[in-house]
Write a protein that holds these residues in place. Sequence first.
Motif, PDB file in Angstrom:
ATOM      1  N   THR A 177      34.687 -16.772  13.902  1.00 30.33           N
ATOM      2  CA  THR A 177      35.976 -17.447  14.072  1.00 30.33           C
ATOM      3  C   THR A 177      36.112 -18.601  13.095  1.00 30.33           C
ATOM      4  O   THR A 177      37.166 -18.780  12.475  1.00 30.33           O
ATOM      5  N   SER A 178      35.057 -19.371  12.923  1.00 33.14           N
ATOM      6  CA  SER A 178      35.093 -20.487  11.971  1.00 33.14           C
ATOM      7  C   SER A 178      35.308 -19.982  10.544  1.00 33.14           C
ATOM      8  O   SER A 178      36.046 -20.583   9.764  1.00 33.14           O
ATOM      9  N   ARG A 209      41.500 -18.654   6.154  1.00 33.05           N
ATOM     10  CA  ARG A 209      42.945 -18.821   6.320  1.00 33.05           C
ATOM     11  C   ARG A 209      43.402 -20.130   5.680  1.00 33.05           C
ATOM     12  O   ARG A 209      44.421 -20.174   4.999  1.00 33.05           O
ATOM     13  N   THR A 210      42.644 -21.191   5.865  1.00 33.94           N
ATOM     14  CA  THR A 210      42.975 -22.479   5.256  1.00 33.94           C
ATOM     15  C   THR A 210      42.919 -22.378   3.730  1.00 33.94           C
ATOM     16  O   THR A 210      43.806 -22.883   3.042  1.00 33.94           O
ATOM     17  N   TRP A 257      36.878 -17.250   9.656  1.00 33.45           N
ATOM     18  CA  TRP A 257      38.280 -16.854   9.536  1.00 33.45           C
ATOM     19  C   TRP A 257      39.177 -18.062   9.342  1.00 33.45           C
ATOM     20  O   TRP A 257      40.105 -18.032   8.549  1.00 33.45           O
ATOM     21  N   ARG A 258      38.905 -19.124  10.094  1.00 35.75           N
ATOM     22  CA  ARG A 258      39.723 -20.329   9.941  1.00 35.75           C
ATOM     23  C   ARG A 258      39.590 -20.900   8.535  1.00 35.75           C
ATOM     24  O   ARG A 258      40.587 -21.305   7.931  1.00 35.75           O
ATOM     25  N   ARG A 259      38.363 -20.944   8.024  1.00 34.48           N
ATOM     26  CA  ARG A 259      38.168 -21.467   6.659  1.00 34.48           C
ATOM     27  C   ARG A 259      38.885 -20.597   5.642  1.00 34.48           C
ATOM     28  O   ARG A 259      39.513 -21.107   4.703  1.00 34.48           O
TER      29      ARG A 259
END
Length: 189
Positions: A94-95, A101-102, A97-99
């Motif tokens: 999840t982390s 996406r950012t 994916w967030r990175r």
Amino acid sequence: MTVMREPRLDEPPPEGTAERSARSQEREVIDFDGLYHAHFRSLTLQLAAYCGDLSQAQDLVQEAFCRAFARWSRVSRYDDPVAWVRRVAWNLATSRWRRLRTAQSWLRRQREEHIPGPGPDRVALTAALAQLPTTQRRAVVLHYLADLSVVQIAAQEGVPEGTVKSWLHRGRAALAVSLATANEVNDHD
């Protein structure tokens, strides 16, 4: 609510603690290598289904096991150490994916907007400016594009104001002829 207290060494153990101590000893017997070999594949497959990439899932599960190994004295006493490793691996995914996406959002903001090429008028003006003598070209550009006054141009160039006025007059006249010629050529095409 029942408050649990630590038993003293000189008192007998309460009823049912033998079972609990047997289970805690059983948990302490779990070795890291056994857990790793028994669950690496299944956790990797679960994470591959979650993130859609087998090699990424392998990396994430490997990282989760590395974190478990670093904390093995604590993790091995959990009721379900595999659940801890699974949760860490999912959190890592999840982390990531967030990175990503950012980063993608940042890259989209950094991309240059598509700007169409120069129009025929701009091409003609650029060509006409290129034909002017350097002093006239500089005066025209500074006056009309940089919005400098005749006084400011004279100070920058180190010449009298009359000289700047002369450059501007000659430059405008030459541009008028060049642009009129360019328009005639474009009209005939």
